[in-house]
Design a protein around this motif. Structure first.
Motif, mmCIF file in Angstrom:
data_model
loop_
_atom_site.group_PDB
_atom_site.id
_atom_site.type_symbol
_atom_site.label_atom_id
_atom_site.label_comp_id
_atom_site.label_asym_id
_atom_site.label_seq_id
_atom_site.Cartn_x
_atom_site.Cartn_y
_atom_site.Cartn_z
ATOM 1 N N GLU A 134 0.823 -1.221 0.000
ATOM 2 C CA GLU A 134 0.000 0.000 0.000
ATOM 3 C C GLU A 134 0.853 1.264 0.000
ATOM 4 O OE1 GLU A 134 -2.381 -0.540 3.437
ATOM 5 O OE2 GLU A 134 -3.344 -2.357 2.664
ATOM 6 N N ARG A 135 2.167 1.095 0.011
ATOM 7 C CA ARG A 135 3.114 2.217 -0.013
ATOM 8 C C ARG A 135 2.842 3.199 1.125
ATOM 9 N NH1 ARG A 135 3.539 3.460 -6.563
ATOM 10 N NH2 ARG A 135 4.171 1.343 -7.153
ATOM 11 N N GLU A 136 2.585 2.644 2.298
ATOM 12 C CA GLU A 136 2.267 3.479 3.450
ATOM 13 C C GLU A 136 3.416 3.584 4.444
ATOM 14 O OE1 GLU A 136 -1.299 2.425 5.406
ATOM 15 O OE2 GLU A 136 -2.582 2.783 3.669
ATOM 16 N N VAL A 137 4.576 3.052 4.083
ATOM 17 C CA VAL A 137 5.698 3.077 5.025
ATOM 18 C C VAL A 137 6.466 4.384 4.872
ATOM 19 C CG1 VAL A 137 7.789 1.911 5.781
ATOM 20 C CG2 VAL A 137 5.884 0.572 4.860
ATOM 21 N N PRO A 138 6.595 5.174 5.946
ATOM 22 C CA PRO A 138 7.386 6.413 5.870
ATOM 23 C C PRO A 138 8.834 6.110 5.505
ATOM 24 C CG PRO A 138 6.134 6.303 7.926
ATOM 25 C CD PRO A 138 6.023 4.955 7.287
ATOM 26 N N ALA A 139 9.460 7.027 4.815
ATOM 27 C CA ALA A 139 10.828 6.811 4.331
ATOM 28 C C ALA A 139 11.791 6.469 5.465
ATOM 29 C CB ALA A 139 11.308 8.061 3.586
ATOM 30 N N GLU A 140 11.614 7.128 6.630
ATOM 31 C CA GLU A 140 12.563 6.909 7.735
ATOM 32 C C GLU A 140 12.400 5.537 8.384
ATOM 33 O OE1 GLU A 140 8.976 9.056 9.546
ATOM 34 O OE2 GLU A 140 10.161 9.117 7.685
ATOM 35 N N LYS A 141 11.280 4.858 8.114
ATOM 36 C CA LYS A 141 11.058 3.536 8.700
ATOM 37 C C LYS A 141 11.211 2.402 7.683
ATOM 38 C CE LYS A 141 7.878 5.237 12.245
ATOM 39 N NZ LYS A 141 8.746 4.996 13.402
ATOM 40 N N ARG A 142 11.408 2.771 6.422
ATOM 41 C CA ARG A 142 11.419 1.768 5.358
ATOM 42 C C ARG A 142 12.512 0.722 5.558
ATOM 43 N NH1 ARG A 142 9.161 1.294 0.495
ATOM 44 N NH2 ARG A 142 8.113 3.297 0.794
ATOM 45 N N GLU A 143 13.740 1.148 5.820
ATOM 46 C CA GLU A 143 14.850 0.200 5.966
ATOM 47 C C GLU A 143 14.641 -0.701 7.195
ATOM 48 O OE1 GLU A 143 19.741 0.184 6.449
ATOM 49 O OE2 GLU A 143 18.681 2.062 5.993
ATOM 50 N N HIS A 144 14.173 -0.094 8.285
ATOM 51 C CA HIS A 144 13.931 -0.849 9.516
ATOM 52 C C HIS A 144 12.873 -1.931 9.293
ATOM 53 C CE1 HIS A 144 13.199 -1.780 13.693
ATOM 54 N NE2 HIS A 144 11.967 -1.310 13.641
ATOM 55 N N PHE A 145 11.759 -1.556 8.686
ATOM 56 C CA PHE A 145 10.687 -2.514 8.445
ATOM 57 C C PHE A 145 11.100 -3.576 7.427
ATOM 58 C CE2 PHE A 145 6.794 0.261 9.762
ATOM 59 C CZ PHE A 145 7.111 0.040 11.094
ATOM 60 N N MET A 146 11.903 -3.193 6.435
ATOM 61 C CA MET A 146 12.342 -4.160 5.431
ATOM 62 C C MET A 146 13.252 -5.215 6.057
ATOM 63 S SD MET A 146 12.130 -5.328 2.424
ATOM 64 C CE MET A 146 11.303 -4.017 1.499
ATOM 65 N N THR A 147 14.122 -4.792 6.983
ATOM 66 C CA THR A 147 14.995 -5.748 7.676
ATOM 67 C C THR A 147 14.165 -6.751 8.471
ATOM 68 O OG1 THR A 147 16.743 -4.083 7.857
ATOM 69 C CG2 THR A 147 16.873 -5.967 9.349
ATOM 70 N N ILE A 148 13.164 -6.258 9.190
ATOM 71 C CA ILE A 148 12.287 -7.141 9.968
ATOM 72 C C ILE A 148 11.522 -8.073 9.042
ATOM 73 C CG2 ILE A 148 10.280 -7.227 11.502
ATOM 74 C CD1 ILE A 148 11.219 -4.558 12.674
ATOM 75 N N LEU A 149 11.053 -7.549 7.906
ATOM 76 C CA LEU A 149 10.298 -8.369 6.955
ATOM 77 C C LEU A 149 11.152 -9.509 6.410
ATOM 78 C CD1 LEU A 149 7.865 -8.990 5.163
ATOM 79 C CD2 LEU A 149 8.660 -7.224 3.573
ATOM 80 N N GLN A 150 12.370 -9.213 6.017
ATOM 81 C CA GLN A 150 13.244 -10.259 5.466
ATOM 82 C C GLN A 150 13.570 -11.315 6.512
ATOM 83 O OE1 GLN A 150 16.467 -7.797 4.085
ATOM 84 N NE2 GLN A 150 15.505 -7.360 2.116
ATOM 85 N N PHE A 151 13.838 -10.873 7.732
ATOM 86 C CA PHE A 151 14.142 -11.795 8.831
ATOM 87 C C PHE A 151 12.929 -12.680 9.127
ATOM 88 C CE2 PHE A 151 14.405 -12.702 13.428
ATOM 89 C CZ PHE A 151 15.637 -13.318 13.480
ATOM 90 N N SER A 152 11.744 -12.082 9.177
ATOM 91 C CA SER A 152 10.524 -12.824 9.504
ATOM 92 C C SER A 152 10.175 -13.825 8.411
ATOM 93 C CB SER A 152 9.362 -11.855 9.724
ATOM 94 O OG SER A 152 9.627 -11.001 10.806
ATOM 95 N N LYS A 153 10.407 -13.452 7.169
ATOM 96 C CA LYS A 153 10.150 -14.383 6.053
ATOM 97 C C LYS A 153 10.984 -15.645 6.203
ATOM 98 C CE LYS A 153 8.589 -11.709 2.050
ATOM 99 N NZ LYS A 153 9.000 -11.181 0.732
#
Length: 346
Positions: free
Chosen positions: A114-133
């Motif tokens: 949905e492209r709702e992730v703020p730019a400052e949180k994008r890298e943090h959330f992407m790291t968690i997403l990859q780890f969780s996958k």
């Protein structure tokens, strides 16, 4: 004597604000059960107050009532109350403690879609997403917390009475999870004498002890009891026990392995993390033998390689993690002992 209904109760003006203030004060002073009682009263009087609800989520989380924290946080997200991304971060933190990596993946993928992730949180959330996958795709055990939730919903009409079951005779993994699921959905207090005896007997299966301890912790049972596993005994109180997969040793060991393998061999890392989860699930709430996470990291790395049929030098492995070879050998012995005792039923 006839009880008065709620309609006959007269509340003093602004009582919900005072309850919230006292609840937050108790939360700050780490009196979590008191904070929960006060904040629950405040929320009952003012359902629309997002500050009270957010404080209650944090109180549940700190007290170890993770499922209550999860559902209240989810309710707030669905209602759109409070700071959305602060709630999302809190929700993900709760899901990590509950070991629910598939749901973390779904939540974060939806946010990115949905492209709702703020730019400052994008890298943090992407790291968690990859780890969780990675963890969601390589889960070696039933996700106890989520399975217990499903079982509670499926067996709302099913109840167990004290004395009806013999905890020592339940050896089948699915039956253990089923029984724990039913107990999670009813008041476990009447079962404390039976469960306490089971936990304090070396014959009790380590896996079943972990599940029952988790149920006791989630129901905020404030009672001292002894747990015996693998020839060790430990005094615990469920209300102050760390969350499952929240032990310092497990978290630090996983961090060291991720630093070593994440970019060099991600497939091996998946296998090692799987082994760690399985081991610490069986060992909970113990942190056995060596307190050095580096020794455990080297040991898990070594065992994962052996399971994959790869030759490796134990002394070289010890050098990678800057630890003595003898410490690694002791950790390996413990891992194999725990696996041998704990997993013949799986």
């Amino acid at each position: 004597m006839k009880k008065k209904g709620r309609e006959n109760i007269v509340f003093f003006p602004d009582v919900e604000r005072r309850l919230a203030e006292k609840g937050i004060e108790a939360l700050q002073e780490k009196r979590f059960n008191e904070a929960i009682a006060l904040l629950e009263q405040g929320r009952e009087l003012d359902k629309s107050n997002s500050d009270i609800a957010a404080a209650l989520v944090l109180a549940y989380f700190e007290a170890g009532a993770l499922r209550k924290a999860k559902w209240l946080c989810k309710e707030m997200l669905l209602e759109g109350s409070g700071d959305y991304f602060q709630l999302v971060e809190m929700y993900i933190t709760i899901l990590i403690q509950l070991h629910e990596y598939r749901e973390i993946t779904e939540v974060l993928e939806a946010l990115f879609d949905e492209r709702e992730v703020p730019a400052e949180k994008r890298e943090h959330f992407m790291t968690i997403l990859q780890f969780s996958k990675r963890l969601a795709d390589n889960d070696p055990l039933p996700s106890t917390d989520s399975e217990l939730e499903d079982l509670e919903e499926d067996s709302l009409e099913e109840q167990i009475r004290p004395g009806e079951i013999d905890f020592f005779k339940i050896h089948d993994l699915k039956e253990q999870v089923r029984i724990a699921g039913i107990l999670a959905g009813q008041n476990i207090q009447p079962f404390l004498p039976e469960i306490t005896r089971f936990l304090n007997d070396e014959k009790g299966h380590p896996f079943f002890k972990t599940i029952l301890l988790n149920v006791l912790r989630e129901q905020n049972i404030d009672s001292d009891m002894k747990v015996k596993k693998f020839g060790f005994a430990m005094e615990v109180n469920p209300v102050i026990m760390p969350a499952l997969h929240g032990l310092h040793q497990e978290l630090e060991t996983g961090k060291l392995l991720a630093e070593e393998l994440e970019h060099r061999d991600p497939v091996l890392l998946e296998n090692v993390l799987s082994l760690i989860q399985r081991y610490y699930f069986a060992a909970y709430p113990f942190e056995l033998e060596s307190e050095n996470p580096s020794a455990w990291a080297a040991a898990f790395h070594s065992i994962a390689l052996s399971y994959l049929g790869s030759l490796h030098d134990l002394e070289g492995m010890a050098m990678i993690y800057k630890v003595k070879k003898e410490e690694v050998e002791r950790a390996i012995q413990w891992i194999r002992k725990v696996e041998e005792i704990s997993y013949p039923i799986i």
